[in-house]
Design an enzyme around this catalytic site. Structure first.
Site, PDB file in Angstrom:
ATOM      1  N   ARG A 124      -7.896  55.699   2.253  1.00  0.00           N
ATOM      2  CA  ARG A 124      -7.604  54.542   3.095  1.00  0.00           C
ATOM      3  C   ARG A 124      -6.443  54.812   4.049  1.00  0.00           C
ATOM      4  O   ARG A 124      -5.574  55.631   3.778  1.00  0.00           O
ATOM      5  CB  ARG A 124      -7.211  53.346   2.210  1.00  0.00           C
ATOM      6  CG  ARG A 124      -8.328  52.819   1.334  1.00  0.00           C
ATOM      7  CD  ARG A 124      -9.187  51.826   2.074  1.00  0.00           C
ATOM      8  NE  ARG A 124     -10.269  51.298   1.258  1.00  0.00           N
ATOM      9  CZ  ARG A 124     -11.030  50.285   1.630  1.00  0.00           C
ATOM     10  NH1 ARG A 124     -10.820  49.688   2.777  1.00  0.00           N
ATOM     11  NH2 ARG A 124     -12.015  49.874   0.850  1.00  0.00           N
ATOM     12  N   LYS A 161     -19.346  47.147   9.263  1.00  0.00           N
ATOM     13  CA  LYS A 161     -18.527  46.028   9.738  1.00  0.00           C
ATOM     14  C   LYS A 161     -17.366  46.511  10.611  1.00  0.00           C
ATOM     15  O   LYS A 161     -17.139  45.989  11.713  1.00  0.00           O
ATOM     16  CB  LYS A 161     -17.992  45.240   8.540  1.00  0.00           C
ATOM     17  CG  LYS A 161     -17.122  44.047   8.907  1.00  0.00           C
ATOM     18  CD  LYS A 161     -16.625  43.330   7.659  1.00  0.00           C
ATOM     19  CE  LYS A 161     -15.679  44.196   6.859  1.00  0.00           C
ATOM     20  NZ  LYS A 161     -14.966  43.448   5.801  1.00  0.00           N
ATOM     21  N   THR A 162     -16.637  47.517  10.129  1.00  0.00           N
ATOM     22  CA  THR A 162     -15.493  48.030  10.879  1.00  0.00           C
ATOM     23  C   THR A 162     -15.954  48.716  12.157  1.00  0.00           C
ATOM     24  O   THR A 162     -15.399  48.508  13.241  1.00  0.00           O
ATOM     25  CB  THR A 162     -14.680  49.011  10.017  1.00  0.00           C
ATOM     26  OG1 THR A 162     -14.215  48.330   8.846  1.00  0.00           O
ATOM     27  CG2 THR A 162     -13.493  49.554  10.786  1.00  0.00           C
ATOM     28  N   SER A 207     -19.173  46.924   1.951  1.00  0.00           N
ATOM     29  CA  SER A 207     -18.817  48.304   2.246  1.00  0.00           C
ATOM     30  C   SER A 207     -20.051  49.112   2.630  1.00  0.00           C
ATOM     31  O   SER A 207     -21.100  49.015   1.989  1.00  0.00           O
ATOM     32  CB  SER A 207     -18.145  48.938   1.024  1.00  0.00           C
ATOM     33  OG  SER A 207     -17.808  50.278   1.275  1.00  0.00           O
ATOM     34  N   ARG A 221      -9.470  48.944  -6.574  1.00  0.00           N
ATOM     35  CA  ARG A 221      -9.080  47.708  -7.254  1.00  0.00           C
ATOM     36  C   ARG A 221      -9.547  47.715  -8.702  1.00  0.00           C
ATOM     37  O   ARG A 221     -10.477  48.426  -9.072  1.00  0.00           O
ATOM     38  CB  ARG A 221      -9.669  46.495  -6.529  1.00  0.00           C
ATOM     39  CG  ARG A 221      -9.072  46.235  -5.160  1.00  0.00           C
ATOM     40  CD  ARG A 221      -9.671  44.982  -4.521  1.00  0.00           C
ATOM     41  NE  ARG A 221     -11.113  45.097  -4.369  1.00  0.00           N
ATOM     42  CZ  ARG A 221     -12.013  44.539  -5.164  1.00  0.00           C
ATOM     43  NH1 ARG A 221     -11.623  43.804  -6.207  1.00  0.00           N
ATOM     44  NH2 ARG A 221     -13.308  44.692  -4.944  1.00  0.00           N
ATOM     45  N   LYS A 267      -5.452  42.126  -1.414  1.00  0.00           N
ATOM     46  CA  LYS A 267      -6.563  41.292  -1.852  1.00  0.00           C
ATOM     47  C   LYS A 267      -6.122  40.141  -2.746  1.00  0.00           C
ATOM     48  O   LYS A 267      -6.816  39.120  -2.824  1.00  0.00           O
ATOM     49  CB  LYS A 267      -7.602  42.156  -2.570  1.00  0.00           C
ATOM     50  CG  LYS A 267      -8.365  43.089  -1.630  1.00  0.00           C
ATOM     51  CD  LYS A 267      -9.068  42.329  -0.506  1.00  0.00           C
ATOM     52  CE  LYS A 267      -9.958  43.242   0.331  1.00  0.00           C
ATOM     53  NZ  LYS A 267     -10.568  42.502   1.474  1.00  0.00           N
ATOM     54  N   HIS A 308     -14.446  36.684   4.430  1.00  0.00           N
ATOM     55  CA  HIS A 308     -14.295  38.135   4.327  1.00  0.00           C
ATOM     56  C   HIS A 308     -15.106  38.749   5.455  1.00  0.00           C
ATOM     57  O   HIS A 308     -16.272  39.097   5.291  1.00  0.00           O
ATOM     58  CB  HIS A 308     -14.794  38.603   2.955  1.00  0.00           C
ATOM     59  CG  HIS A 308     -14.517  40.046   2.679  1.00  0.00           C
ATOM     60  ND1 HIS A 308     -15.334  40.828   1.900  1.00  0.00           N
ATOM     61  CD2 HIS A 308     -13.494  40.851   3.081  1.00  0.00           C
ATOM     62  CE1 HIS A 308     -14.840  42.043   1.825  1.00  0.00           C
ATOM     63  NE2 HIS A 308     -13.726  42.085   2.538  1.00  0.00           N
ATOM     64  N   ASP A 351     -10.802  42.257   8.668  1.00  0.00           N
ATOM     65  CA  ASP A 351     -11.211  42.005   7.283  1.00  0.00           C
ATOM     66  C   ASP A 351     -11.136  40.567   6.791  1.00  0.00           C
ATOM     67  O   ASP A 351     -12.001  40.155   6.035  1.00  0.00           O
ATOM     68  CB  ASP A 351     -10.364  42.882   6.361  1.00  0.00           C
ATOM     69  CG  ASP A 351     -10.967  43.038   4.978  1.00  0.00           C
ATOM     70  OD1 ASP A 351     -12.191  43.254   4.878  1.00  0.00           O
ATOM     71  OD2 ASP A 351     -10.213  42.955   3.988  1.00  0.00           O
TER      72      ASP A 351
END
Length: 546
Positions: free
Chosen positions: A337, A256-257, A252, A73, A215, A234, A271
């Protein structure tokens, strides 16, 4: 006059020709002269992307695109138009940079002129928000087929019968090859992500990185949902066998994932979610996972999606002889990704919704090695650590980072917030009180010393702690109060050695631990001060004590 692609299925699906429906792009201010492809499905979009040489197919069928030079981003190129309907709501500053309406008028006119002249345009009509009572109908317009395959993966796909009557209430005009002129348009560079909340339009250009398409809409939801009494978050979410919902917040690298993709629980989403009067709901219909060093052993569910047709892979490197992905290769970027529909994860919640959470988990990778591996938070502590949004960068992750560096991102997503962060933390506090959710702070970082000295917390231990917390097995165990951070730390967790639960005891030098803990505690206090008197004194008092 634009031509329309011919339908290959029955006309009720509102794909291709729209004779008699009156559906066109006039509502988006466009009058295209080339071919317009409406609501193509994934195989058609991938076929078009290959035909147009936008990327290539990898072994097993995923589509691979390279977005260089932008492989992430561009937050410094994101702006919000300063207009009357939203001006008093927006927390203006580095995150929400104001954009003059007169410059927006020039930019949107030039973007429309650019899109009108493209030989082909692709349009996708999609939903953002799994709860129909809090849902946006979004129309995406782009000259690139693969970017529309990406948003089709990421957002909620209407049923064919819904498309004929689809009425967009938000528009995204996407021009990845169009370069803004900073002198004329008021941008910082040729790249721009400009949100006009009053006109309900987003302009994205000068970057091929697909994450901007995702996003930018999350930023919109962070503005609109609180106006409807919904906390935008988030975070990832899953549901247990007994129907209990859990939320996982974390920046990051915090896990979390990994932790939310639990084979014993069903994934709601990875997410972006809202928490409203009916419970939790996913904003999206797909996942966008980092795949650097991905392996079938470490992340079997995510790895499986990268072997499927319809998945979009960004900036991965292929073996030229086999076209297999070299997941360990980061010569393009470390930020590789995969974008895939939620249903590619076998154990998922089809409608993207869950009940009110019974547990909320804040994940942090503490590279200083001083936070406890798990702690139960009071309501005020939950608001404090939510506002803090803490994790730490480790040495070597970025140029110039030679020792652990604290990272504070309000609400675990500061760069996507529109209102002042305290608005979201107050909403969280109210929801926790109303529904009685338990909140846990989990350190997936280092133990026995800082990064470079201690060891990363074993994933097996963290999984055991999280599962015990979600199952209620930590509700009545003996706890000890951490003297520096004031946190209640369970002392007996099934499957975890007792010595792991005392972070100071894992260090060879207790005095060194004390100094490091006080150092981090001071960083927390300095960070919370930036919110000024907008933080409730009780919340501020819930922070570190040492």
């Amino acid at each position: 006059m634009a031509t329309q692609t011919k339908p290959q299925l029955d006309a009720s699906r509102s794909r291709g020709v729209h004779d008699g429906t009156g559906q066109d792009l006039a509502g988006q201010g466009l009058a295209p002269t080339g071919t317009v492809h409406w609501n193509l499905i994934a195989p058609e979009l991938i076929q078009a992307a290959v035909r147009r040489d936008e990327g290539e197919l990898a072994d097993m069928g995923p589509f691979v695109a390279v977005t260089a030079p932008h492989t992430g981003r561009s937050p410094n190129d994101k702006f919000v138009v300063r207009e009357p309907s939203s001006e008093k709501d927006v927390d203006w500053g580095k995150v929400n940079q104001p954009f003059p309406p007169e410059k927006y008028a020039l930019l949107v006119a030039d973007v429309r002129e650019y899109l009108n002249a493209r030989p082909e345009l692709f349009v996708e009509d999609l939903y953002c928000g799994a709860d129909p009572s809090h849902r946006l109908s979004v129309r995406y317009v782009s000259p690139n087929a693969w970017h529309m395959a990406f948003v089709r993966n990421m957002f909620i796909r209407p049923e064919g019968s819904e498309l004929a009557e689809f009425a967009p209430n938000f528009t995204v005009l996407h021009a990845p090859e169009f370069q803004a002129d900073p002198a004329r348009h008021g941008t910082r560079s040729g790249t721009f992500i400009v949100l006009n909340l009053g006109e309900r339009t987003i302009l994205i250009g000068g970057t091929r990185y697909a994450g901007e398409l995702k996003k930018a809409m999350f930023t919109v939801m962070n503005y609109l949902m609180p106006k409807e009494g919904v906390l935008s978050m988030h975070c990832s979410a899953n549901v247990g066998p007994e129907g209990d919902t859990a939320l996982f917040f974390g920046l990051s690298g915090t896990g979390k994932t990994t932790l939310s993709a639990d084979p014993e629980r069903s994934l709601v989403g990875d997410d972006e979610h809202g928490w409203g009067e009916h419970g939790v709901f996913n904003f999206e219909g797909g996942c966008y996972a980092k795949v650097i060093n991905l392996s079938p052993e470490g992340e079997p569910d995510i790895y499986r999606t990268t072997q499927m047709f319809g998945t979009i892979l960004e900036n991965v490197v292929l073996d030229r002889s086999t076209r297999r992905v070299r997941f360990e290769e980061q010569s393009i970027t470390e930020n590789t990704r995969a974008s895939y529909p939620l249903h590619y994860i076998q154990n998922h919640v089809p409608d993207g919704r869950g009940g009110h959470p019974k547990n909320v988990v804040f994940l942090t990778a503490d590279a200083f090695g001083v936070l406890p591996p798990i702690a139960k938070l009071t309501r005020e502590q939950a608001m404090y650590y939510f506002l803090s949004g803490y994790t730490a960068k480790v040495a070597g992750t970025e140029r110039g980072v030679t020792e652990p560096q604290a990272t504070f991102s309000a609400c675990f997503g500061a760069v996507f917030l529109v209102w002042h962060p305290t608005k979201y933390s107050k909403m969280l506090g109210q929801l926790l009180e109303r529904h009685g959710a338990r909140v846990w702070l989990v350190n997936t970082g280092w133990s026995g010393g800082p990064y470079g000295v201690g060891q990363r917390m074993k994933l097996g231990y963290t999984r055991a702690m999280v599962r015990a917390a979600l199952d209620g097995r930590l509700d009545d165990v003996i706890t000890a109060t951490d003297p520096v951070f004031g946190l209640e730390v369970p002392q007996d967790v099934p499957g975890v050695p007792g010595e792991v639960m005392n972070p100071r005891g894992t260090w060879a030098d207790g005095a060194a631990y004390d100094a490091q803990a006080k150092r981090l505690a001071e960083m927390f206090r300095q960070n919370i001060e930036k919110f000024g008197d907008q933080v409730d004194p009780r919340v501020k008092a819930a922070g570190p004590k040492g």
